[in-house]
Motif scaffolding. Sequence first.
Motif, mmCIF file in Angstrom:
data_model
loop_
_atom_site.group_PDB
_atom_site.id
_atom_site.type_symbol
_atom_site.label_atom_id
_atom_site.label_comp_id
_atom_site.label_asym_id
_atom_site.label_seq_id
_atom_site.Cartn_x
_atom_site.Cartn_y
_atom_site.Cartn_z
ATOM 1 N N MET A 62 0.682 -1.217 -0.005
ATOM 2 C CA MET A 62 0.140 0.135 0.254
ATOM 3 C C MET A 62 0.838 1.201 0.172
ATOM 4 O O MET A 62 0.662 2.417 -0.643
ATOM 5 C CB MET A 62 -0.921 0.006 1.233
ATOM 6 N N MET A 63 1.892 1.054 0.779
ATOM 7 C CA MET A 63 2.943 2.522 1.005
ATOM 8 C C MET A 63 3.425 2.710 -0.731
ATOM 9 O O MET A 63 3.656 3.751 -1.118
ATOM 10 C CB MET A 63 3.966 2.288 1.773
ATOM 11 N N ALA A 66 0.833 4.254 -2.700
ATOM 12 C CA ALA A 66 0.825 5.769 -2.271
ATOM 13 C C ALA A 66 1.915 6.485 -3.156
ATOM 14 O O ALA A 66 1.566 7.564 -3.902
ATOM 15 C CB ALA A 66 1.089 6.043 -0.854
ATOM 16 N N THR A 120 -5.729 -1.363 -2.640
ATOM 17 C CA THR A 120 -6.303 -0.566 -1.585
ATOM 18 C C THR A 120 -7.407 -1.305 -1.062
ATOM 19 O O THR A 120 -7.690 -0.806 0.258
ATOM 20 C CB THR A 120 -6.724 0.973 -2.412
ATOM 21 N N ARG A 160 -6.572 7.631 4.121
ATOM 22 C CA ARG A 160 -5.769 8.903 3.371
ATOM 23 C C ARG A 160 -4.328 8.607 3.039
ATOM 24 O O ARG A 160 -3.647 8.135 4.015
ATOM 25 C CB ARG A 160 -5.891 9.853 4.458
ATOM 26 N N LEU A 161 -4.103 8.528 1.948
ATOM 27 C CA LEU A 161 -2.470 8.754 1.422
ATOM 28 C C LEU A 161 -2.100 10.251 1.422
ATOM 29 O O LEU A 161 -2.735 10.887 0.931
ATOM 30 C CB LEU A 161 -2.465 8.056 0.095
ATOM 31 N N HIS A 174 1.643 12.828 1.090
ATOM 32 C CA HIS A 174 2.812 12.918 0.670
ATOM 33 C C HIS A 174 3.299 14.269 1.172
ATOM 34 O O HIS A 174 2.651 15.310 0.754
ATOM 35 C CB HIS A 174 3.031 12.698 -1.134
ATOM 36 N N TYR A 194 6.012 9.913 3.316
ATOM 37 C CA TYR A 194 4.677 9.365 3.219
ATOM 38 C C TYR A 194 4.233 8.596 4.214
ATOM 39 O O TYR A 194 4.758 8.164 5.001
ATOM 40 C CB TYR A 194 4.902 8.111 1.943
ATOM 41 N N MET A 250 0.056 7.214 5.745
ATOM 42 C CA MET A 250 -1.229 6.461 5.625
ATOM 43 C C MET A 250 -2.109 6.459 6.714
ATOM 44 O O MET A 250 -2.180 5.421 7.501
ATOM 45 C CB MET A 250 -1.247 4.949 4.893
#
Length: 337
Positions: A66-67, A70, A151, A192-193, A195, A281, A283
């Motif tokens: 998942m990371m 993102a 996701t 919520r992703l 950056h 990053y 999440m």
Amino acid sequence: MAITTVADGLVGRAVAFQEIPIVDVGALVDGSDPQRVAKALGHAAATVGFVYVRNHGVPAELRAAMMAEAERFFAQPLETKNALHIRNSKIHRGYFSLFEENTDPGLTADLKEGLDIGRELGPDDPEVRRGLPLHGPNQWPTDLPGFRTTTDAYFAAMRSLAETLMRGFALALDLTPDFFADKIDQPCASLRLLHYPPQEGQIEAQTMGCGAHTDYGCLTILAQDANGGLQVRNSAGEWIAAPPVPDTFVINLGDQMARWTNGRFQATPHRVINTSGRERYSMPFFFDPNWDALIEALPGTVPSGEAPKFAPVLAGPYLQSRFDDTFAYRKTEAAKA
């Protein structure tokens, strides 16, 4: 690498991270000793409002995947990301760019970009047919194969862990383990992703990655990369660094849990300042109650002869009001109405 300096008052004091407790929740996840874990979670909730959890049952491979998604999403051109802009959604789903969210409205505009993803609900879902705000479909990238599959799997794992943690918090409050079940079975949950670009030069309070705030709902499950930046304000008003701890998630409680417990559990202010010199990053998974859940002081939380500290609120409208306060596009839409 460019030199980065931080203004006075913005440095998280480098203390042993044990000041934010680490709790092994394995015995809650597998059911072998939920009371012991609940006691530890309750102590952390009442004294800190933050806790690292390990042995949580979420595969490391899923979190890493998942990371990676993102990072892949945010590496796209701005034009591509803006095609999914959150203003296109009637239910607050999609992309927002730098400085569009302002979590500390009196001070900052956040130096971060994000993608908000909620429960995927079709037009025939009862909540959608009711016309509930914040309920409906997501905006999905069309040119990132595998993004949605990963996701969906990660969202399901986060929801399961959140439900497990809520059983632990119920036990910590001397309630039945399923006390919250009918209040969180259709949750206003969102992944919520985020950056955070690197910051160079002097970092001032007006340009930090995420301004000081408490979360709006029930509980948050945070996965963060190795670059750090999260800070938590303790009861003495000091900002404590909350560095990444391998194989853990950071759990913190939000406003609605503080209201539910009449202040026994803490909704603790926190912020993000990316001083790493690298891309950051994270999440957060926000697990908030059903839209119609009544948030009022729970049994046993109000001392005899005292009034509750908070007025009752409905979970969904409260959550929506906080989005209205912190997102620039929602202020613009309100002005047009």
